[in-house]
Design a protein around this motif. Structure first.
Motif, PDB file in Angstrom:
ATOM      1  N   ARG A 448       0.744  -1.195   0.033  1.00 28.88           N
ATOM      2  CA  ARG A 448       0.064   0.048  -0.064  1.00 28.88           C
ATOM      3  C   ARG A 448       0.927   1.530   0.034  1.00 28.88           C
ATOM      4  NH1 ARG A 448      -3.234  -3.082   3.628  1.00 28.88           N
ATOM      5  NH2 ARG A 448      -2.455  -1.912   5.605  1.00 28.88           N
ATOM      6  N   LYS A 449       2.007   1.175   0.823  1.00 27.80           N
ATOM      7  CA  LYS A 449       2.911   2.215   0.826  1.00 27.80           C
ATOM      8  C   LYS A 449       3.596   2.624  -0.243  1.00 27.80           C
ATOM      9  CE  LYS A 449       6.723   4.121   3.222  1.00 27.80           C
ATOM     10  NZ  LYS A 449       7.831   4.049   4.182  1.00 27.80           N
ATOM     11  N   SER A 450       3.912   1.543  -1.178  1.00 28.01           N
ATOM     12  CA  SER A 450       4.721   1.458  -2.380  1.00 28.01           C
ATOM     13  C   SER A 450       3.590   2.228  -3.474  1.00 28.01           C
ATOM     14  CB  SER A 450       5.173   0.064  -2.624  1.00 28.01           C
ATOM     15  OG  SER A 450       6.096   0.175  -3.951  1.00 28.01           O
ATOM     16  N   PHE A 451       2.513   1.759  -3.234  1.00 26.64           N
ATOM     17  CA  PHE A 451       1.498   2.144  -4.351  1.00 26.64           C
ATOM     18  C   PHE A 451       0.964   3.417  -4.198  1.00 26.64           C
ATOM     19  CE2 PHE A 451      -3.153   1.926  -5.737  1.00 26.64           C
ATOM     20  CZ  PHE A 451      -3.091   1.607  -6.945  1.00 26.64           C
ATOM     21  N   VAL A 452       1.270   4.094  -3.062  1.00 25.20           N
ATOM     22  CA  VAL A 452       0.895   5.409  -3.134  1.00 25.20           C
ATOM     23  C   VAL A 452       2.253   6.223  -3.531  1.00 25.20           C
ATOM     24  CG1 VAL A 452       0.920   7.426  -1.614  1.00 25.20           C
ATOM     25  CG2 VAL A 452      -0.550   5.484  -1.031  1.00 25.20           C
ATOM     26  N   GLN A 453       3.531   6.048  -3.435  1.00 22.58           N
ATOM     27  CA  GLN A 453       4.529   6.567  -3.540  1.00 22.58           C
ATOM     28  C   GLN A 453       4.951   6.123  -5.372  1.00 22.58           C
ATOM     29  OE1 GLN A 453       7.526   4.511  -1.059  1.00 22.58           O
ATOM     30  NE2 GLN A 453       7.326   5.806   0.524  1.00 22.58           N
ATOM     31  N   SER A 454       4.408   4.976  -5.732  1.00 23.45           N
ATOM     32  CA  SER A 454       4.495   5.018  -7.201  1.00 23.45           C
ATOM     33  C   SER A 454       3.830   5.612  -8.019  1.00 23.45           C
ATOM     34  CB  SER A 454       4.547   3.440  -7.597  1.00 23.45           C
ATOM     35  OG  SER A 454       3.376   2.902  -7.321  1.00 23.45           O
ATOM     36  N   LYS A 455       2.730   6.461  -7.417  1.00 20.77           N
ATOM     37  CA  LYS A 455       1.681   7.013  -7.954  1.00 20.77           C
ATOM     38  C   LYS A 455       0.423   6.418  -8.589  1.00 20.77           C
ATOM     39  CE  LYS A 455       4.527  10.994  -9.516  1.00 20.77           C
ATOM     40  NZ  LYS A 455       4.811  11.994 -10.838  1.00 20.77           N
ATOM     41  N   GLY A 456       0.368   4.993  -7.837  1.00 20.74           N
ATOM     42  CA  GLY A 456      -0.557   4.096  -8.466  1.00 20.74           C
ATOM     43  C   GLY A 456      -2.049   4.725  -7.803  1.00 20.74           C
ATOM     44  N   LEU A 457      -2.007   5.037  -6.787  1.00 20.49           N
ATOM     45  CA  LEU A 457      -3.261   5.764  -5.994  1.00 20.49           C
ATOM     46  C   LEU A 457      -3.822   6.736  -7.078  1.00 20.49           C
ATOM     47  CD1 LEU A 457      -5.279   5.071  -3.876  1.00 20.49           C
ATOM     48  CD2 LEU A 457      -4.045   6.738  -2.521  1.00 20.49           C
ATOM     49  N   GLN A 458      -3.077   7.493  -7.385  1.00 23.86           N
ATOM     50  CA  GLN A 458      -3.238   8.526  -8.258  1.00 23.86           C
ATOM     51  C   GLN A 458      -3.784   8.212  -9.582  1.00 23.86           C
ATOM     52  OE1 GLN A 458      -0.315  11.710  -8.942  1.00 23.86           O
ATOM     53  NE2 GLN A 458      -1.386  12.491 -10.578  1.00 23.86           N
ATOM     54  N   LYS A 459      -3.320   7.258 -10.079  1.00 23.57           N
ATOM     55  CA  LYS A 459      -3.574   6.507 -11.467  1.00 23.57           C
ATOM     56  C   LYS A 459      -5.129   5.953 -11.117  1.00 23.57           C
ATOM     57  CE  LYS A 459      -3.295   4.928 -15.779  1.00 23.57           C
ATOM     58  NZ  LYS A 459      -3.420   5.877 -16.873  1.00 23.57           N
ATOM     59  N   ILE A 460      -5.170   5.285  -9.989  1.00 23.10           N
ATOM     60  CA  ILE A 460      -6.516   4.745  -9.849  1.00 23.10           C
ATOM     61  C   ILE A 460      -7.651   5.666  -9.784  1.00 23.10           C
ATOM     62  CG2 ILE A 460      -7.943   3.621  -8.026  1.00 23.10           C
ATOM     63  CD1 ILE A 460      -6.248   1.857  -9.572  1.00 23.10           C
ATOM     64  N   GLN A 461      -7.488   6.798  -9.181  1.00 23.44           N
ATOM     65  CA  GLN A 461      -8.293   7.851  -9.181  1.00 23.44           C
ATOM     66  C   GLN A 461      -8.764   8.296 -10.524  1.00 23.44           C
ATOM     67  OE1 GLN A 461      -9.658   7.671  -6.312  1.00 23.44           O
ATOM     68  NE2 GLN A 461      -7.935   6.560  -5.799  1.00 23.44           N
ATOM     69  N   GLU A 462      -7.724   8.548 -11.367  1.00 22.55           N
ATOM     70  CA  GLU A 462      -8.012   9.078 -12.747  1.00 22.55           C
ATOM     71  C   GLU A 462      -8.677   8.101 -13.500  1.00 22.55           C
ATOM     72  OE1 GLU A 462      -3.821   9.434 -14.061  1.00 22.55           O
ATOM     73  OE2 GLU A 462      -3.587  11.215 -12.971  1.00 22.55           O
TER      74      GLU A 462
END
Length: 512
Positions: A448-462
């Motif tokens: 989860r931490k890595s997911f945020v740092q790699s901009k994955g969470l941002q991509k998910i919202q997009e």
């Protein structure tokens, strides 16, 4: 007076001899063919097949064979001029030199098409050709083998006609003759018979032909190895039972068939790889036997060294082996089998070879997270995505790449490899990647931490903003595992919401 009469006949014979010999020599050169045809040479040669002088008959047949060999049109002309019945009649009566030449003519006609091969059969040539296999002279046997092979190669009914004429036992005997060229063409002809159906291959098995073919795998002659490996693959390809017959000859060892993979002759190497492929594809037990004897390592080494179409049978062999079980797939991975498959996927220019590589990689990675991780760490997934997105990729290559990605991604839990794919993958692939994150993130804090740092969470919202129904259920699962303020922070409209909040606060301050 009698001397004068004799001279006339001698001159006539000399003229006929000179004519047929010259025509035979001219027919040897392609640039002369059209001129000979326009001069009506076919009609002039036909009566000379029945000449009283054997050498003239032979030269006439040789000339006709060379003409028929040149093109399908001329081969049809030979049939139309009713030359075949005369040839077959003489084939049973004449000396070994004429038999060899007549068989050459029949081969030259039969090779062009199934229709012409059937015309050769309809001329009742098979019994005469099989009779030639009983001759003492090896060159006559060889010529007959060539003709029978070209007849059998076209269709199953034609091959069955060759079998019904009793050719198979005699072809097996030809394999045991000392002459190399005869061994080669006998093995080739048996392969042409076997390739059409399990029933025809079974005929060769029932005549105990497989051991005689198999023992020639270790022969020093590379061209013979080509034909032997090809023949064995044509037998093994049809069924498990036939493949087991080939395996029972005990040639699947490093010193026998696997050693051919290192032969100097590239065709022999490819045919050996094809033979292994046709055996392992049938059953896990056969694949395991090849692996136990080191066949997988020999195939991997073969793919590393081969280029182009020669790689294809080796690539597919690894895919068949890996498909049967996780254990076999693991053996391919630990033997460094992924690297040559990846190399073929990237560097081969032909799409069908790339597609085979994608399929084999998919078979390796589909079993478990560990198998999928091996592909992910080797950067195979990114390469498959690139090929899927490439506009120049064929439809089949795109389909095989998508299927491989689907089967591997659904097992992949290596989030470090999935993160960069999330940012670049097309929509058809994204649903598999997002689906995997929905499985990984709920139970893995580091992920989860890595997911945020790699901009994955941002991509998910997009992606959520696109309204893709296939993704929404997975995105909701992911978002629930993060604090709402973080989810809001990475939402595309977060800045607008923040500004609206500031404006609202300002309005409230003014009213106050």
């Amino acid at each position: 007076m009698s001397r004068a009469v004799l001279q006339v006949f001698e001159k006539y014979q000399a003229a006929r001899t000179a004519f047929v010999q010259t025509v035979a020599e001219l027919a040897h050169r392609p640039q002369n063919i059209e001129a000979l045809q326009n001069a009506g040479v076919m009609a002039l040669l036909r009566p000379l097949l029945l000449d009283t002088v054997a050498s003239i008959q032979q030269s006439a047949a040789l000339a006709l064979g060379r003409l028929a060999n040149y093109s399908e049109e001329l081969a049809e002309a030979v049939v139309m001029n009713e030359v075949l019945p005369q040839l077959v009649y003489s084939l049973e009566k004449q000396n070994r030199f004429y038999k060899k030449t007549a068989a050459f003519v029949l081969k030259a006609v039969a090779k062009h098409s199934p229709q012409l091969a059937k015309a050769v059969v309809d001329a009742k040539s098979l019994d005469a050709l099989v009779g030639c296999l009983r001759e003492f002279e090896p060159s006559v046997k060889e010529a007959a083998c060539w003709a029978l092979g070209y007849i059998a190669r076209h269709t199953a009914p034609l091959a069955q006609a060759v079998v019904d004429a009793g050719a198979v036992p005699l072809l097996i005997l030809c394999l045991q003759e000392p002459e190399l060229s005869l061994k080669r063409i006998a093995a080739s002809t048996l392969g042409e018979i076997c390739k059409h159906s399990p029933e025809l291959a079974q005929v060769v098995v029932d005549q105990s032909g497989v051991p005689f073919v198999a023992q020639l795998v270790t022969h020093h002659d590379s061209k013979l190895k080509r034909q032997v490996c090809q023949c064995l693959s044509q037998i093994a390809k049809h069924s498990v039972d036939l493949a087991e017959v080939v395996v029972e000859t005990e040639i699947f060892t490093r010193t026998k068939l696997f050693s051919v993979l290192k032969a100097e002759d590239s065709v022999a190497r490819r045919n050996a790889a094809t033979c292994i492929r046709e055996v392992v594809k049938h059953a896990p037990e056969l694949a395991q036997l090849v692996v136990n004897n080191g066949g997988h390592a020999a195939i991997i080494d073969y793919i590393n060294k081969a280029k182009g179409a020669s790689r294809l049978p080796g690539i597919m062999t690894l895919g068949y082996i890996a498909a049967f079980s996780p254990t076999l797939a693991t053996i391919i991975i630990t033997s460094q089998g992924i690297r040559p498959l990846k190399d073929a996927l990237i560097s081969e220019p032909e799409d069908h070879i790339k597609a085979a590589s994608a399929w084999s990689l998919g078979q390796i990675g589909r079993h478990s997270p560990d198998h999928a991780q091996a592909l992910a760490v080797a950067d195979v997934l990114r390469r498959l995505v690139e090929i899927f997105e490439n506009e120049n990729s064929s439809a089949d290559l795109k389909q095989k790449s998508q299927r491989a990605l689907k089967s591997v991604l659904q097992k992949c839990t290596h989030y470090k490899s999935l993160e960069p794919l999330l940012l670049t993958a097309p929509p058809k692939i994204l649903k598999y990647i997002v689906g995997q994150f929905a499985k990984i993130l709920p139970t893995n804090p580091k992920a989860r931490k890595s997911f945020v740092q790699s901009k994955g969470l941002q991509k998910i919202q997009e992606l959520k903003m696109t309204g893709n129904n296939d993704l929404l259920q997975y995105i909701d699962v992911i978002n629930k595992k993060f604090p709402p303020e973080i989810v809001d922070y990475y939402s595309p409209n977060y800045a607008e919401k923040l500004l609206q909040k500031i404006e609202t606060n300002d309005d409230e301050d003014i009213k106050a």
